[in-house]
Write a protein that holds these residues in place. Sequence first.
Motif, mmCIF file in Angstrom:
data_model
loop_
_atom_site.group_PDB
_atom_site.id
_atom_site.type_symbol
_atom_site.label_atom_id
_atom_site.label_comp_id
_atom_site.label_asym_id
_atom_site.label_seq_id
_atom_site.Cartn_x
_atom_site.Cartn_y
_atom_site.Cartn_z
ATOM 1 N N GLY A 145 -52.099 -30.899 -16.104
ATOM 2 C CA GLY A 145 -52.666 -30.810 -17.454
ATOM 3 C C GLY A 145 -54.034 -31.465 -17.510
ATOM 4 O O GLY A 145 -54.536 -31.996 -16.511
ATOM 5 N N MET A 156 -52.836 -26.155 -16.585
ATOM 6 C CA MET A 156 -53.042 -25.851 -17.994
ATOM 7 C C MET A 156 -54.523 -25.516 -18.144
ATOM 8 O O MET A 156 -55.328 -25.757 -17.239
ATOM 9 C CB MET A 156 -52.652 -27.051 -18.866
ATOM 10 N N SER A 157 -54.866 -24.981 -19.322
ATOM 11 C CA SER A 157 -56.182 -24.376 -19.465
ATOM 12 C C SER A 157 -57.345 -25.270 -18.998
ATOM 13 O O SER A 157 -58.187 -24.867 -18.197
ATOM 14 C CB SER A 157 -56.350 -24.019 -20.934
ATOM 15 N N ARG A 204 -47.245 -17.011 -13.760
ATOM 16 C CA ARG A 204 -46.834 -18.058 -14.697
ATOM 17 C C ARG A 204 -45.375 -17.896 -15.164
ATOM 18 O O ARG A 204 -44.584 -18.832 -15.089
ATOM 19 C CB ARG A 204 -47.783 -18.037 -15.894
ATOM 20 N N ALA A 254 -49.674 -33.540 -18.524
ATOM 21 C CA ALA A 254 -49.493 -32.378 -19.402
ATOM 22 C C ALA A 254 -48.277 -32.665 -20.278
ATOM 23 O O ALA A 254 -47.350 -33.331 -19.828
ATOM 24 C CB ALA A 254 -49.258 -31.111 -18.581
ATOM 25 N N LEU A 303 -47.672 -25.358 -26.145
ATOM 26 C CA LEU A 303 -48.314 -24.562 -25.091
ATOM 27 C C LEU A 303 -47.353 -24.294 -23.933
ATOM 28 O O LEU A 303 -47.574 -23.395 -23.118
ATOM 29 C CB LEU A 303 -49.554 -25.291 -24.577
ATOM 30 N N LEU A 304 -46.283 -25.103 -23.855
ATOM 31 C CA LEU A 304 -45.263 -24.885 -22.812
ATOM 32 C C LEU A 304 -43.906 -24.629 -23.467
ATOM 33 O O LEU A 304 -42.857 -24.977 -22.915
ATOM 34 C CB LEU A 304 -45.209 -26.092 -21.869
#
Length: 580
Positions: A228, A254-255, A273, A288, A293-294
């Motif tokens: 993350g 993550m992004s 993913r 993260a 988001l998860l």
Amino acid sequence: MSAAQEPVGAEPEAELTDGFHLVIDALMLNGIKTIYGVPGIPITDLGRLAQASGMRVISFRHEQNAGNAAAIAGYLTKAPGVCLTVSAPGFLNGLVALANATTNCFPMILISGSSEREIVDLQQGDYEEMDQLAVAKPLCKAAFRVLHAADIGIGVARAIRAAVSGRPGGVYLDLPGKLFGQVMDAEAGRRSLVKVIDPAPAQIPAPSAVDRALDVLRGAKRPLIILGKGAAYAQVDDDIRALVEKSGIPYIPMSMAKGLIPDTHPQCAAAARSTVLQDSDVVVMIGARLNWLLSHGKGKQWGPPGSKKFIQIDIEPREMDSNVEIAAPLVGDIGSCVAALLRGMGDDWKQPPAEWTSAIDAKKATNIARMATRLGKNSTPMDYHSALRVLRDVIRDRPDAILVNEGANTLDQARGVIDMYQPRKRLDVGTWGVMGIGMGFAIAATIETGKPVLAIVGDSAFGFSGMEVETICRYNLPVCIVVFNNDGIYRGTDVNVSGGSDPATTVFVKGARYDRMMESFGGTGVNVTTPDELKRAVDAAMDSGKPTLINAVIDPAAGSESGNIGNLNPKSALTKKGGA
Ligand code: OXT
Ligand code: ADP
Ligand code: MG
């Protein structure tokens, strides 16, 4: 100065200082070199004097953008970014950025001038009256007010330590107008300043927690690492890569962790993913959170209930078990935790079974082939993929450029298409999915790192901070903005189903020319309609380093509602087909 005006404790003729200078000296003593803000009562002179003292003071057009700049400066440097605003309205404008920084664990300090306590507390209607400390408190990690010049040093020190120690976050520092004019003996003033020693102390994980984590990991047949933005923030890039490579475990970034290890690394499973989330049996979270988001670590996306064990590395103990049971909590700073894991793994660590890694490779190949077909099209008008193919190559050729990205489709598609190669090069909407970070992030990213910026922003997203193109031109910054102009939010094709004359709620003026905004401030503006034109314009901008805005015309029908997160967008059950 008459005897009546003489400051307490000052000898006649003694050298004097005041609140303005003490704030500046306190910041500079602690290595803070840049202030992002908007001037006005009562902090106009603070900005001027800071500039005169050798600080860089970047003046914005709106405090929210200055706040976002400070927040991302904190993320990029691990030192608190400072945003300076005027009282009530300016303070409130900066508050969204402060709350967003706290939510994203970015260290920043919002310093706002405020009205006089006596009048505010009696609610007698002072100029821009507001109890700013009370308003800020629930929205940030810590909030302080300084009333006496002699306390400025300690106030700034507390703000710095609160911002960067433990889980980083946003801190509010309230400085009433009268404080700035308070005069005191200069030597006493110097002695009152505090240099913060070891502002973010290492937090060493307990050896038993390290052993527990390694035990869980040794039992894994289908392990996965999730990196993350906390891992990127920690700046222990080599150790994280060593952990990934020594363990042989596939990982997804993550992004904002994209590029921490190059996205092209063979162990990167971003293109598989769904498979890795669903089928893994042990998941190692490094900086993260198991938030939205998860999918909160549960549900269909994560496979059958009970099919997974989590190991979580985080500096914040209360993050553990926040959504699901954490089998092996590893509380400490990421540098210390990762180093301890590496030591504990020894030299004979067993790599994950080949069935697991080859299943992932197969899924990756399928998804990459599917993506290649979409990227191969040269559509006119451009769709997202034909425009993004060009921008993917721009970053591949200039891996040290910083990518800023916001929008819905513009965000989701760019995240998938554009590989990142270096840590902390991708900056985006983060934990809140907030629009408006674009220009503030772009400005601070280049100011703090000296690197060029490519900002890829939806036309709606751009509108939230677009006036800062003037700031970009004023400071002549190497920022190339590409506005993905599809005439609206998600799409430009919606119609007002009531049949009335107002436009639909999600559409903008059709055929708008954002490039002309940039031209009006002396920057370069280009309108492009094909991938070739886009490539030429971006290459020229990145080569010249001149402020540039490229209006990239995107098919108004190409996007989907809310991008990849349409599932979070509630729809009325009462909506008639095709109508409201
Ligand atoms: O494995 P499977 O098969 O599932 O496939 C996945 C990957 O494996 C694969 N993949 C790849 N394949 C091949 N090659 C590569 N390299 C590769 N990489 C991945 O692709 C799929 C999908 O992968 P992905 O993307 O990783 O996975 P997924 O499922 O999407 O991940 C889930 C998430 C949740 C982690 C991810 O989607 C994510 O990070 N999402 C963030 C979303 C987000 O934050 N969006 C912004 C908010 S939307 C909305 O709120 C907006 N508003 C309202 C508003 C906001 N936000 N703020 C404020 C202050 N006011 C209002 C507004 C106004 S957006 C918006 C403006 C929008 O309009 P614009 O004009 O700006 O933008 P346009 O939409 O362009 O018009
Ligand atoms: P992402 O959105 O990329 O998943 P999040 O913002 O949700 O990342 O999570 C970042 C996490 O990293 C936070 O829980 C934060 O406490 C943690 N973190 C930040 N810096 C450190 C650090 N130096 N050491 C350990 N944990 C950290
Ligand atoms: Mg749009």
